[in-house]
Structures are given as C-alpha cells and as structure tokens.
Design a protein around this motif. Structure first.
Motif, PDB file in Angstrom:
ATOM      1  N   PHE A 114       4.940   0.692   7.232  1.00 39.91           N
ATOM      2  CA  PHE A 114       5.065   1.267   5.892  1.00 39.91           C
ATOM      3  C   PHE A 114       6.440   0.888   5.342  1.00 39.91           C
ATOM      4  O   PHE A 114       7.428   0.833   6.061  1.00 39.91           O
ATOM      5  CB  PHE A 114       4.957   2.802   5.930  1.00 39.91           C
ATOM      6  N   SER A 173       0.488   6.858   2.736  1.00 41.85           N
ATOM      7  CA  SER A 173       1.832   7.298   2.357  1.00 41.85           C
ATOM      8  C   SER A 173       2.300   8.345   3.358  1.00 41.85           C
ATOM      9  O   SER A 173       1.481   9.047   3.959  1.00 41.85           O
ATOM     10  CB  SER A 173       1.844   7.864   0.938  1.00 41.85           C
ATOM     11  N   LYS A 221       7.676   6.939   2.535  1.00 47.13           N
ATOM     12  CA  LYS A 221       7.171   5.592   2.826  1.00 47.13           C
ATOM     13  C   LYS A 221       5.733   5.452   2.357  1.00 47.13           C
ATOM     14  O   LYS A 221       5.043   6.462   2.139  1.00 47.13           O
ATOM     15  CB  LYS A 221       7.225   5.331   4.329  1.00 47.13           C
ATOM     16  N   LEU A 225       2.215   2.351   1.846  1.00 44.86           N
ATOM     17  CA  LEU A 225       1.700   0.992   2.001  1.00 44.86           C
ATOM     18  C   LEU A 225       0.381   0.866   1.245  1.00 44.86           C
ATOM     19  O   LEU A 225      -0.528   1.687   1.443  1.00 44.86           O
ATOM     20  CB  LEU A 225       1.457   0.684   3.484  1.00 44.86           C
TER      21      LEU A 225
END
Ligand code: SF4
Length: 458
Positions: free
Chosen positions: A26, A338, A360, A362
C-alpha cells in the motif's frame, strides 16, 4: 502429510495472502483517495458490507504478539476510543449512504484486536447500539468476536449472546504451563473448559480456537497434550498458526529466549501430529492452517468451492465490501484497499479533526486484479480454472504467465500439483505449501529480494 524434505525445499518466507497485493504494497494515501474511489465504484454496485472493528487494548502483553495493540490497565482509554470510533463510523456512513437512514446492509461483523473483551459490558452495549442505529443486519448475519479467555466469564458470554454475537474465537495458543509462562499468557485448561461449557449453554453457533506451534518451551510431546485437550473441547473451528519469530519487527518477541524455541525439525513434527490428529478426530482441513468440523459453515463452503479469504482469514461470504473501523483497520471496497493510521494518537487526532483516518491505500491495476483472482483461487480452492481466467480477463494464460508456469513446474516435479491444459490443481500434499505455490503469481515478490519480511511455512 508432506515429507519434511519437501517442506525444507520450499520453505521460503512468504505472505499469508489475506490480500493481494499484500498490505506492505500500500502507498501513502493521507487523503483516502483509494477508499473514496472504492466508495464511488460501489455506488453502481452497492453490495452488503462486512464490518471489522479493531479494539486495540490489552491488559497485558503476550511475548509472541505481532498485532497492533496498546497494552494498558487504564480502561478509561476505551471511553475516549469508542467516541472516536463512533465519529469515524458516522463519517464513513455519510459517504456510503445513498438512500435513507439505515440503508446499508451488513452480512458480517467481526470485532478483533487487541482484545475486544477489554471493553466492559456497558461499553459493548454502547458499541452495538451505535451499529444498530447506523446499519441494517441481514438475516443470518454472522457476528463474531475475539475472546481473551482471561477477561470473560459465563455471565459475560451470555451478555455477548444477548447482544447478537453468534460466533466466538478464543485465543488459546497452548495449554502447557511452561509454555504459557514463556509467552506470558497464563490461562488454565480448567478455566477455558468451563467457558466452553458456558458458551455451549448460551448456544453460540460456532466456536473457533487459535493455537500456535513453534512457541518457546514447546516440544512435540507437550504439544500433543494440548491437541488432545483441544479435541475434548471440540470447537467447530481450529486455526493452527506457526509462530514466526521476527523480533526485529515485533518488539514483544525480544523477550522470548531464542534458545527456548523448538527447531525446524520439531516444528515440522508438531505440524504433522496436529494435522494427523485433527483429521483423525473428524476435522476437515480447510487450507493454510485451518480445520473445521464437517457441519460447520466453513467446511461446507469449502466443499462447494465457495471459500473466500480477506484480512480476517478464511470466510464464507462472497460479494461483500469490507469496511474496517478503528486504528490500523483495513478496508477493501471494490478494487481498492485502504488502511487507517497505525498509530493510536494519529488515528485519534485525524478523526477528531474531522478527517478520514486513512494512512495508506491501493487502487488495484488490472494486472493486480488478475493475479489476485489466481492467488485467491489457489489459497481457497487449491485450483485455478484457466479458461475462466482467460475469459474474465481477456488474456492468453500460457503467454501471460510464461515465467510463472516455469516456476510452477518445480512444484509439479516435486509432486505437489498438476498443470493441465485447462486447470492447475494442487493435491493434498501441495496444500501444505500453498503459500509458496501462490507466491509464484505474486508480481511484487519477484521484484524484491528482502523476502525475510515475511514468515516461513515452518
Ligand atoms: S496476542 Fe492478543 S491478547 Fe496478547 S498482547 Fe497480542 S493482541 Fe493482546
């Protein structure tokens, strides 16, 4: 059981694939763009939710622990934490809500930690009322909670049942007093046995027990005693994890004396006796360290090829978006992941400031989605149907995965799987090495050299 020599050959560090790409991939996402993107995609395909709530507190530290937790005896901290949690839930509900109040349906709730039973009965009441107010529970909604047996008695169990929980997961690890001393987690067999009786009286649908092999002071003989004690209690599910000693990553593990750890040979013997023993006791092997009795939902969905995997491990529900609330919790919405801030203070101050506490995230590329589909098929079914993948992703499998098929051939030569024209099939022995087999399709692992961040099979 698989020969030790094969385990040695393929025992390389690798992820447990509760997600693909794994969470270490991430990227920083302080504006929660991945979560917002997932929620936007969800608007056209509003699926039922699976909700995970992370309660980070524990009263004392277990030396093997690798979880995100906060050790404290100050139960007042939970009061402030719940208020933060409610605020975060309200923020996310406002983003998800697209109809009216209580428009969001939930198929699964899981409270994990830390120790969710650090919360008092009154605090648990408050939490469940808040969720009741915000969400609609679907019929047969699975509601599970992780139990630290040291913090619960029969009255508390009854209370959990009244709150709607229908599944319990008990952290056991090992019943041997010497091992318990070495890991700083003392809980007698008798206390767990009486809790189990109370749980049966309260008619919980399913009880899971977590065990760990490879702990300090454990030997194949002591572990056999624990296995037979567990079999007497007959939980519906057993999760049997290998202890990963990574003291450079997990500070509490520095208190473990390395000389007390069993060697690879002993760990292999413990794994072997556990697998053989539980199968002989009528448990079915679900995959990667999990066992379930035949009547349990997990065993049923495995048989029907409907097993799934997410950040909480194996589960039975398909087509859900996962929303995680609380410090460090991970969400998976649409094709986006997330993760909330891992630091308690940062999580709290972000929510207090009215921001999503995301740190974080992705957004999966098409290649990520393709590889995720294959890795999860291996982890859950031990089988990849090549034509299905080709149709779903418009690829020529053999061409797209030329290198992967070459790597996979090593496992085929070792007799762990079969590569046919239309499918890849992992056999019973291959299941024990499903992690390195799945890793063949992990694009990122083959781009890096520091595999030591992950644990080994043994
Ligand atoms: S193992 Fe569980 S109970 Fe023990 S410190 Fe870690 S999170 Fe807390």
């Amino acid at each position: 059981m698989i020969p030790t020599s094969l385990i040695r050959q393929f025992d390389i560090p690798g992820p447990r694939y509760t997600s693909y790409p794994t969470a270490d991939r991430f990227y920083n996402d302080p504006k929660a763009q991945a979560l917002l993107k997932g929620i936007e995609v969800r608007r056209n395909n509003p699926r039922a939710l699976s909700i995970y709530i992370h309660i980070p507190f524990c009263e004392s530290i277990c030396y093997y622990c690798g979880c995100n937790k906060l050790v404290t005896k100050n139960h007042g901290m939970a009061v402030a934490y719940l208020q933060t949690l409610f605020k975060e839930i309200d923020q996310v509900v406002a983003l998800l809500d697209h109809g009216g109040p209580k428009d969001i349906e939930v198929a699964q709730l899981h409270l994990g930690g830390g120790s969710p039973t650090f919360l008092s009965d009154e605090q648990l009441d408050e939490l469940i009322s808040h969720l009741n107010y915000r969400f609609t529970w679907l019929e047969h909604c699975e509601k599970s909670i992780e139990i630290d047996p040291r913090t619960v008695n029969s009255e508390r169990l009854q209370h959990l049942k009244q709150l709607g929980f229908n599944r319990l997961s008990l952290g056991i690890q090992d019943f041997d007093p010497q091992v318990q001393l070495a890991i700083h987690r003392i809980q007698s067999y008798e206390s767990v046995q009486s809790l189990l009786r109370a749980a049966r009286d309260s008619e919980f649908d399913s009880i899971n027990m977590d065990l760990i092999y490879g702990l300090p002071k454990q030997t194949p003989d002591t572990f056999k005693r624990t296995l037979s004690q567990v079999a007497v209690l007959r939980p519906e599910r057993i999760a049997l994890y290998g202890y990963a000693h990574l003291p450079e990553r997990f500070k509490p593990q520095r208190r473990i004396n390395t000389e007390d750890l069993p060697d690879a040979e002993q760990k292999c013997a413990m794994l072997e006796s556990a697998v053989n023993y539980f199968m002989a006791q009528g448990y079915e092997y679900i995959g990667m360290d999990h066992f379930a009795l035949a009547h349990d939902e997990l065993a049923r969905v495995k048989k029907e090829g409907r097993l799934h995997r997410n950040f909480q491990g194996y589960h039975t529900l398909k087509d859900c978006d996962l929303i995680g609330f609380g410090v460090s919790a991970i969400s998976e919405v649409g094709h986006c992941y997330s993760q909330n801030a891992k630091s308690y203070d940062q999580y709290s101050s972000l929510v207090a400031a009215g921001s999503l506490p995301t740190e974080k995230g992705l957004e999966l590329t098409v290649d990520d989605q393709l590889r995720r589909r294959i890795i999860m098929a291996l982890m859950c079914q031990g089988e990849v149907k090549i034509q299905e993948i080709e149709e779903e992703f418009s690829v020529n499998f053999d061409k797209y995965f030329t290198n992967e098929l070459l790597r996979l051939a090593d496992f085929e030569r070792a007799g762990l799987l079969k590569i046919n024209a239309d499918r890849i099939e992992v056999n019973d022995q291959g299941w024990f090495l499903i992690r390195p087999i799945a890793m063949v399709f992990d694009y990122y692992v083959w781009q890096q050299t520091d595999h030591q961040r992950f644990s080994k099979v043994l």
